[in-house]
Motif scaffolding. Structure first.
Motif, PDB file in Angstrom:
ATOM      1  N   ALA A 378     -16.030  64.543  -0.063  1.00  0.00           N
ATOM      2  CA  ALA A 378     -15.133  65.241   0.743  1.00  0.00           C
ATOM      3  C   ALA A 378     -13.800  64.260   1.956  1.00  0.00           C
ATOM      4  CB  ALA A 378     -15.383  65.843   2.541  1.00  0.00           C
ATOM      5  N   ASP A 379     -14.372  62.455   1.711  1.00  0.00           N
ATOM      6  CA  ASP A 379     -14.246  61.534   2.155  1.00  0.00           C
ATOM      7  C   ASP A 379     -12.457  60.929   1.691  1.00  0.00           C
ATOM      8  OD1 ASP A 379     -13.643  58.852   3.721  1.00  0.00           O
ATOM      9  OD2 ASP A 379     -13.878  58.423   2.172  1.00  0.00           O
ATOM     10  N   SER A 380     -13.086  61.672   0.050  1.00  0.00           N
ATOM     11  CA  SER A 380     -12.413  60.906  -1.921  1.00  0.00           C
ATOM     12  C   SER A 380     -11.155  61.870  -1.015  1.00  0.00           C
ATOM     13  CB  SER A 380     -12.948  61.137  -3.041  1.00  0.00           C
ATOM     14  OG  SER A 380     -13.179  62.117  -3.236  1.00  0.00           O
ATOM     15  N   ILE A 381     -11.315  63.172  -1.198  1.00  0.00           N
ATOM     16  CA  ILE A 381     -10.190  64.002  -0.933  1.00  0.00           C
ATOM     17  C   ILE A 381      -9.215  63.194   0.447  1.00  0.00           C
ATOM     18  CG2 ILE A 381      -9.996  67.060   0.030  1.00  0.00           C
ATOM     19  CD1 ILE A 381     -12.347  67.396  -2.112  1.00  0.00           C
ATOM     20  N   VAL A 382     -10.043  63.249   1.737  1.00  0.00           N
ATOM     21  CA  VAL A 382      -9.264  62.745   2.401  1.00  0.00           C
ATOM     22  C   VAL A 382      -8.422  61.187   1.834  1.00  0.00           C
ATOM     23  CG1 VAL A 382      -9.370  62.312   5.135  1.00  0.00           C
ATOM     24  CG2 VAL A 382     -10.062  63.650   4.407  1.00  0.00           C
ATOM     25  N   LYS A 383      -8.746  60.876   1.403  1.00  0.00           N
ATOM     26  CA  LYS A 383      -7.821  59.416   1.187  1.00  0.00           C
ATOM     27  C   LYS A 383      -6.657  59.689   0.735  1.00  0.00           C
ATOM     28  CE  LYS A 383     -12.097  56.866   1.464  1.00  0.00           C
ATOM     29  NZ  LYS A 383     -12.434  55.108   0.287  1.00  0.00           N
ATOM     30  N   ALA A 384      -6.686  60.579  -0.623  1.00  0.00           N
ATOM     31  CA  ALA A 384      -6.019  61.255  -1.456  1.00  0.00           C
ATOM     32  C   ALA A 384      -4.775  62.046  -1.008  1.00  0.00           C
ATOM     33  CB  ALA A 384      -6.325  62.280  -2.838  1.00  0.00           C
ATOM     34  N   MET A 385      -5.304  62.328   0.719  1.00  0.00           N
ATOM     35  CA  MET A 385      -4.568  63.035   1.780  1.00  0.00           C
ATOM     36  C   MET A 385      -3.728  62.609   1.895  1.00  0.00           C
ATOM     37  SD  MET A 385      -6.342  66.607   2.364  1.00  0.00           S
ATOM     38  CE  MET A 385      -4.904  67.187   3.759  1.00  0.00           C
ATOM     39  N   LEU A 386      -4.239  60.944   2.303  1.00  0.00           N
ATOM     40  CA  LEU A 386      -3.636  60.379   3.089  1.00  0.00           C
ATOM     41  C   LEU A 386      -2.708  58.842   2.360  1.00  0.00           C
ATOM     42  CD1 LEU A 386      -6.380  58.828   5.764  1.00  0.00           C
ATOM     43  CD2 LEU A 386      -4.436  59.971   6.284  1.00  0.00           C
ATOM     44  N   LEU A 387      -3.222  59.235   0.486  1.00  0.00           N
ATOM     45  CA  LEU A 387      -2.075  58.471  -0.041  1.00  0.00           C
ATOM     46  C   LEU A 387      -0.638  59.066  -0.698  1.00  0.00           C
ATOM     47  CD1 LEU A 387      -4.719  57.223  -2.686  1.00  0.00           C
ATOM     48  CD2 LEU A 387      -3.818  55.978  -1.625  1.00  0.00           C
ATOM     49  N   SER A 407     -14.280  69.515 -10.925  1.00  0.00           N
ATOM     50  CA  SER A 407     -14.264  69.330  -9.318  1.00  0.00           C
ATOM     51  C   SER A 407     -13.073  70.072  -9.186  1.00  0.00           C
ATOM     52  CB  SER A 407     -13.787  68.272  -9.094  1.00  0.00           C
ATOM     53  OG  SER A 407     -14.258  68.516  -7.748  1.00  0.00           O
ATOM     54  N   ASP A 408     -11.295  69.757  -9.070  1.00  0.00           N
ATOM     55  CA  ASP A 408     -10.721  70.825  -9.184  1.00  0.00           C
ATOM     56  C   ASP A 408     -10.284  71.674  -9.403  1.00  0.00           C
ATOM     57  OD1 ASP A 408      -9.328  68.250  -8.463  1.00  0.00           O
ATOM     58  OD2 ASP A 408      -8.950  67.387 -10.073  1.00  0.00           O
ATOM     59  N   VAL A 409     -10.999  72.487 -10.826  1.00  0.00           N
ATOM     60  CA  VAL A 409     -10.837  74.092 -11.011  1.00  0.00           C
ATOM     61  C   VAL A 409     -11.788  74.475 -10.153  1.00  0.00           C
ATOM     62  CG1 VAL A 409     -12.032  75.375 -12.191  1.00  0.00           C
ATOM     63  CG2 VAL A 409     -10.885  73.775 -13.556  1.00  0.00           C
ATOM     64  N   ASN A 410     -12.962  74.530  -9.695  1.00  0.00           N
ATOM     65  CA  ASN A 410     -13.418  74.909  -8.555  1.00  0.00           C
ATOM     66  C   ASN A 410     -12.860  74.897  -7.245  1.00  0.00           C
ATOM     67  OD1 ASN A 410     -16.062  75.665  -7.530  1.00  0.00           O
ATOM     68  ND2 ASN A 410     -16.287  73.732  -6.378  1.00  0.00           N
ATOM     69  N   LEU A 411     -12.265  73.676  -6.711  1.00  0.00           N
ATOM     70  CA  LEU A 411     -11.509  73.356  -5.830  1.00  0.00           C
ATOM     71  C   LEU A 411     -10.544  74.847  -5.647  1.00  0.00           C
ATOM     72  CD1 LEU A 411     -10.911  72.660  -2.793  1.00  0.00           C
ATOM     73  CD2 LEU A 411      -9.457  70.728  -4.064  1.00  0.00           C
ATOM     74  N   GLY A 415     -10.560  78.181  -3.274  1.00  0.00           N
ATOM     75  CA  GLY A 415      -9.276  78.041  -2.434  1.00  0.00           C
ATOM     76  C   GLY A 415      -8.264  79.352  -2.593  1.00  0.00           C
ATOM     77  N   LEU A 416      -8.773  79.916  -4.008  1.00  0.00           N
ATOM     78  CA  LEU A 416      -7.585  81.509  -3.713  1.00  0.00           C
ATOM     79  C   LEU A 416      -8.386  82.222  -3.114  1.00  0.00           C
ATOM     80  CD1 LEU A 416      -5.010  83.106  -4.684  1.00  0.00           C
ATOM     81  CD2 LEU A 416      -6.647  83.231  -6.722  1.00  0.00           C
ATOM     82  N   ARG A 417     -10.000  82.300  -3.588  1.00  0.00           N
ATOM     83  CA  ARG A 417     -11.334  83.451  -2.905  1.00  0.00           C
ATOM     84  C   ARG A 417     -11.232  83.222  -1.470  1.00  0.00           C
ATOM     85  NH1 ARG A 417     -15.605  85.782  -5.044  1.00  0.00           N
ATOM     86  NH2 ARG A 417     -16.666  85.380  -3.388  1.00  0.00           N
ATOM     87  N   ALA A 418     -10.478  82.121  -0.968  1.00  0.00           N
ATOM     88  CA  ALA A 418     -10.319  81.792   0.267  1.00  0.00           C
ATOM     89  C   ALA A 418      -9.886  82.685   1.148  1.00  0.00           C
ATOM     90  CB  ALA A 418     -10.733  80.469   1.257  1.00  0.00           C
ATOM     91  N   GLN A 419      -8.719  82.930   0.801  1.00  0.00           N
ATOM     92  CA  GLN A 419      -7.358  83.993   0.546  1.00  0.00           C
ATOM     93  C   GLN A 419      -7.594  85.412   0.598  1.00  0.00           C
ATOM     94  OE1 GLN A 419      -3.713  82.533  -0.540  1.00  0.00           O
ATOM     95  NE2 GLN A 419      -4.203  79.732  -1.216  1.00  0.00           N
ATOM     96  N   HIS A 420      -8.175  85.367  -0.867  1.00  0.00           N
ATOM     97  CA  HIS A 420      -8.226  86.721  -1.226  1.00  0.00           C
ATOM     98  C   HIS A 420      -9.758  86.875  -1.740  1.00  0.00           C
ATOM     99  CE1 HIS A 420      -4.013  87.899  -2.300  1.00  0.00           C
ATOM    100  NE2 HIS A 420      -4.104  86.143  -1.929  1.00  0.00           N
ATOM    101  N   LEU A 450      -4.584  70.790 -11.129  1.00  0.00           N
ATOM    102  CA  LEU A 450      -5.312  71.778  -9.000  1.00  0.00           C
ATOM    103  C   LEU A 450      -3.934  72.638  -9.396  1.00  0.00           C
ATOM    104  CD1 LEU A 450      -5.947  69.673  -6.382  1.00  0.00           C
ATOM    105  CD2 LEU A 450      -7.157  71.907  -7.003  1.00  0.00           C
ATOM    106  N   ASN A 451      -2.458  72.157  -9.616  1.00  0.00           N
ATOM    107  CA  ASN A 451      -1.291  73.017  -9.458  1.00  0.00           C
ATOM    108  C   ASN A 451      -1.358  74.249 -10.953  1.00  0.00           C
ATOM    109  OD1 ASN A 451       0.406  72.100  -8.393  1.00  0.00           O
ATOM    110  ND2 ASN A 451       1.348  70.511  -8.985  1.00  0.00           N
ATOM    111  N   ILE A 452      -1.750  73.679 -11.940  1.00  0.00           N
ATOM    112  CA  ILE A 452      -2.040  74.587 -13.200  1.00  0.00           C
ATOM    113  C   ILE A 452      -3.184  75.633 -12.694  1.00  0.00           C
ATOM    114  CG2 ILE A 452      -2.755  75.008 -15.668  1.00  0.00           C
ATOM    115  CD1 ILE A 452      -1.294  72.070 -16.096  1.00  0.00           C
ATOM    116  N   VAL A 453      -4.068  75.418 -12.461  1.00  0.00           N
ATOM    117  CA  VAL A 453      -5.163  76.274 -12.351  1.00  0.00           C
ATOM    118  C   VAL A 453      -4.650  77.362 -10.900  1.00  0.00           C
ATOM    119  CG1 VAL A 453      -7.344  76.455 -12.127  1.00  0.00           C
ATOM    120  CG2 VAL A 453      -7.460  74.599 -13.559  1.00  0.00           C
ATOM    121  N   THR A 454      -4.564  76.453 -10.772  1.00  0.00           N
ATOM    122  CA  THR A 454      -3.783  77.736  -8.724  1.00  0.00           C
ATOM    123  C   THR A 454      -2.839  78.463  -9.702  1.00  0.00           C
ATOM    124  OG1 THR A 454      -4.237  75.530  -7.026  1.00  0.00           O
ATOM    125  CG2 THR A 454      -2.753  77.823  -6.585  1.00  0.00           C
TER     126      THR A 454
END
Length: 568
Positions: A378-387, A407-411, A415-420, A450-454
Motif C-alpha cells: 500500500a505504501d508503494s501505491i501511495v508513493k506512485a500516486m504522489l509521483l 498485481s495490476d490485474v488483481n487491482l 476495483g470493478l467488483r467494488a463498483q459492481h 491498469l488501463n488495458i485490463v480495466t
C-alpha cells in the motif's frame, strides 16, 4: 393549327436547321484550321482557296438562318424548295474546290480536306431530302461507337471533356482546344460522359444538346443533381440557337452557352474563363476546409486543456489523500515490525512452549507478516500516486513483469467488483517464468496494465449484461521471452473493437464510452508510455463481438537515450 401541331412544326424546323448547319460547321471549322496551317507555312495560294471555301460556307449558314429562322413558326414547301436550290450550287462548288486542293496539298491536310468534301456531300444529300420533312432525319453523320470506356482513360489527360454524338464535331472541337493548350477527352454519348466525369480530373465539360438517347439537358441535370459532379462547369454547345435553349441551360446550372459554328476566339475566352472560375471555387472550398480543420483542432486543444486542468485538480486532491494515508500506513508497517520482534522475544522469555502456544505464535507471525507485506505494498501505491500527482514518472529499475502484471490485474478486477458486486470474470494466467526482470519504470507500466485490463473488465461486463449465464467472461494473460524483448498479451472475450474504431483507439479523447464516462486519454497515454518512454511496441487485434487482444513488446534493457524519468 392546334398548339400541339404548332410545337411539332417548330421542333421539325429546329431539327432541320440543326442538320443542315452541322456539315457547314465542319466545313468552317476544318477550313479555318487549314487556313491557320497555311499561314504558318507561308502558303498564300492554299490559304486563299480555303478562305473562299469558308466564306461560302458562312454565306450558306446565313441563308439557312434566314429561311429557317427560330422566329418563324411555319415554313412552306416553296420555302424549302427555294432553300434546296440555294444550297445545291455552293455545296457542289465547295466539293469541287476541296477536290482540287487535294491534288496539290501535303499529307497533313488530306484528312481534313476529305472531311470537308464529305461534309459538302452530306449537305447536298440533306438538301435533296428536305421535301420529305417532317419525317425522321437520317442518322447523324459519323456516328461511331464509344471509343473508350471510362476506366480505360488515362487519368492524367482528363482536363476538358468534349461530349458530342457526331465524331467530326468531337474531332474538330478537340483539335481546336488542343491548339489552345488544353488536354482533351472525348465522349460520344451522355452515359459515357457521366462515367468519365465520375472518374475525376475533369476541369470543364463541353456538352452538345441534341444527342440520341441521353440528350444534353438530361446529362446536365444528372451533373447538377449530385454533389460529386456539380462542381464541374459545363458549357453547352449546339446549333440550336433559340433563346429558350439558352435560358433553359443557364437555369439548369450551365456556366455558359456557345452556338455552332463557334468562333475560336470566343471559344478560347469562355473556356479559359470557366476553368479560372472553377480554380477559384476550388481554392475557396480548400480554404473553407482548412479553416474547418483548424477550428476542429482548436476545439480539441481547448477540450484537452479543460481535461488537463481537471486532471491537475484531481492530482492535487490525490496528493493530499496520499499524504493522509501515508502517515497511518507508516504506523501499520512500523508496528507490524515491532509485533514480529515481540513474538520473537516472547519465545525467548517463555522458553518451553506447548504445541498450542507454538501454533498460536506461528499464526501470529504469519498474520503480522501479511500485515507488513500489504502495508508495504500500500505504501508503494501511495508513493506512485504522489509521483503521478507531481508529474513525475519515477526511475527505471529492475522490474518483475509477471508480478507487476498479476498485481495490476488483481487491482483492476477488484476495483470493478467494488463498483459492481455482481461482476465475475475468470482470469487465466500463462506467465513465462523465464522472463526474469527487465529494466523499466514500474509506475508507468502499472498505468499501462491498469488501463488495458480495466477496459477489458468493462468490455466483458457489458457483454455479460446482454447474454446472461450463456456467456462466461474471461481475461487471459500471457507473457513470453522473445530474445531481447518480452511479449505481454492481454486478451478478453468481450465486445471487441470495430474495424472502424481500430485506427482511432489510440487518438487522444477518442472513446466509445457514454458521455461523462472516461476522458478518452487512457489508451493514448498507454501508447505513449510503451512506444515513447520505453521504446517498445503496442498493437491491438480484434474481431467485433468476439475478442480484443493487446500485444505489448518491451525491451529487456533500457534503450540508448531512453529517458530515465520521462513525464507521461
Amino acid at each position: 393549327m392546334s398548339g400541339g401541331e404548332h410545337a411539332s412544326e417548330e421542333r421539325a424546323i429546329a431539327e432541320l436547321r440543326h442538320d443542315l448547319r452541322t456539315p457547314l460547321n465542319h466545313i468552317i471549322g476544318y477550313g479555318e484550321m487549314l487556313m491557320e496551317d497555311a499561314e504558318d507555312r507561308g502558303d498564300a495560294a492554299f490559304g486563299g482557296a480555303m478562305q473562299r471555301v469558308v466564306d461560302t460556307a458562312k454565306e450558306l449558314v446565313a441563308v439557312i438562318q434566314n429561311t429557317l429562322s427560330p422566329h418563324k413558326h411555319h415554313v412552306t414547301e416553296e420555302d424549302l424548295a427555294a432553300l434546296r436550290e440555294d444550297l445545291r450550287g455552293p455545296a457542289d462548288g465547295i466539293a469541287r474546290d476541296a477536290a482540287a486542293l487535294l491534288e496539290s496539298c501535303g499529307e497533313g491536310a488530306k484528312k481534313d480536306l476529305e472531311t470537308i468534301r464529305a461534309a459538302s456531300a452530306r449537305l447536298m444529300e440533306l438538301a435533296a431530302r428536305m421535301m420529305e420533312r417532317p419525317q425522321q432525319p437520317p442518322p447523324p453523320e459519323g456516328k461511331q461507337p464509344q471509343e473508350k470506356l471510362a476506366g480505360e482513360l488515362d487519368q492524367e489527360s482528363q482536363r476538358v471533356l468534349v461530349v458530342d454524338d457526331n465524331e467530326s464535331n468531337r474531332d474538330m472541337l478537340s483539335r481546336r482546344l488542343e491548339r489552345q493548350g488544353y488536354r482533351v477527352v472525348q465522349a460520344s454519348g451522355g452515359e459515357q460522359a457521366l462515367e468519365i466525369a465520375r472518374e475525376g480530373g475533369i476541369e470543364l465539360m463541353l456538352l452538345d444538346i441534341m444527342m440520341p438517347g441521353m440528350d444534353g439537358y438530361q446529362v446536365l441535370a444528372a451533373m447538377k443533381s449530385g454533389e460529386a459532379l456539380a462542381a464541374i462547369p459545363v458549357i453547352m454547345i449546339s446549333a440550336l440557337d433559340e433563346i429558350q435553349s439558352v435560358v433553359r441551360c443557364i437555369e439548369m446550372g450551365a456556366e455558359d452557352y456557345l452556338p455552332k459554328p463557334f468562333d475560336p476566339v470566343l471559344l478560347k475566352a469562355r473556356v479559359g474563363a470557366c476553368i479560372e472560375k472553377k480554380r477559384l471555387r476550388d481554392l475557396e472550398r480548400k480554404k473553407t476546409a482548412d479553416l474547418e480543420e483548424a477550428l476542429r483542432t482548436l476545439k480539441m486543444a481547448q477540450d484537452q486543456l479543460i481535461v488537463q486542468e481537471r486532471l491537475a485538480s484531481l492530482g492535487a486532491v490525490s496528493a493530499g489523500i496520499a499524504h493522509e494515508i501515508k502517515n497511518p500506513l507508516n504506523f501499520v508497517t512500523n508496528f507490524a515490525e515491532v509485533a514480529l520482534s515481540l513474538t520473537g522475544e516472547l519465545r525467548e522469555e517463555v522458553g518451553e512452549l506447548t504445541e498450542d502456544v507454538r501454533e498460536i505464535l506461528a499464526n501470529l507471525d504469519q498474520s503480522v507478516g501479511k500485515i507488513q507485506e500489504h502495508g508495504k505494498r500500500a505504501d508503494s501505491i501511495v508513493k506512485a500516486m504522489l509521483l503521478h500527482s507531481r508529474g513525475q514518472a519515477g526511475d527505471q529499475q529492475k522490474t518483475d513483469i509477471n508480478a507487476l502484471l498479476s498485481s495490476d490485474v488483481n487491482l483492476a478486477y477488484h476495483g470493478l467488483r467494488a463498483q459492481h458486486p455482481d461482476f465475475n470474470c475468470t482470469i487465466r494466467n500463462d506467465l513465462d517464468a523465464a522472463i526474469g526482470e527487465i529494466t523499466a519504470v514500474p509506475q508507468q507500466l502499472s498505468r499501462v496494465f491498469l488501463n488495458i485490463v480495466t477496459n477489458a473488465c468493462h468490455s466483458v461486463h457489458e457483454k455479460s449484461k446482454g447474454l446472461g449465464r450463456e456467456y462466461q467472461p474471461e481475461i487471459s494473460l500471457r507473457t513470453r521471452n522473445a530474445g531481447s524483448y518480452v511479449e505481454i498479451r492481454i486478451r478478453d472475450n468481450g465486445k471487441g473493437i470495430s474495424q472502424e474504431n481500430l485506427d482511432k483507439i489510440f487518438n487522444p479523447f477518442f472513446t466509445t464510452k457514454p458521455a461523462g464516462v472516461g476522458t478518452g486519454l487512457g489508451l493514448s497515454i498507454t501508447q505513449d508510455i510503451v512506444v515513447h518512454a520505453h521504446r517498445g511496441e503496442l498493437r491491438v487485434e480484434s474481431v467485433e463481438g468476439e475478442y480484443a487482444e493487446f500485444i505489448i513488446k518491451l525491451p529487456k534493457e533500457s534503450a540508448p537515450g531512453s529517458p530515465a524519468a520521462r513525464e507521461v
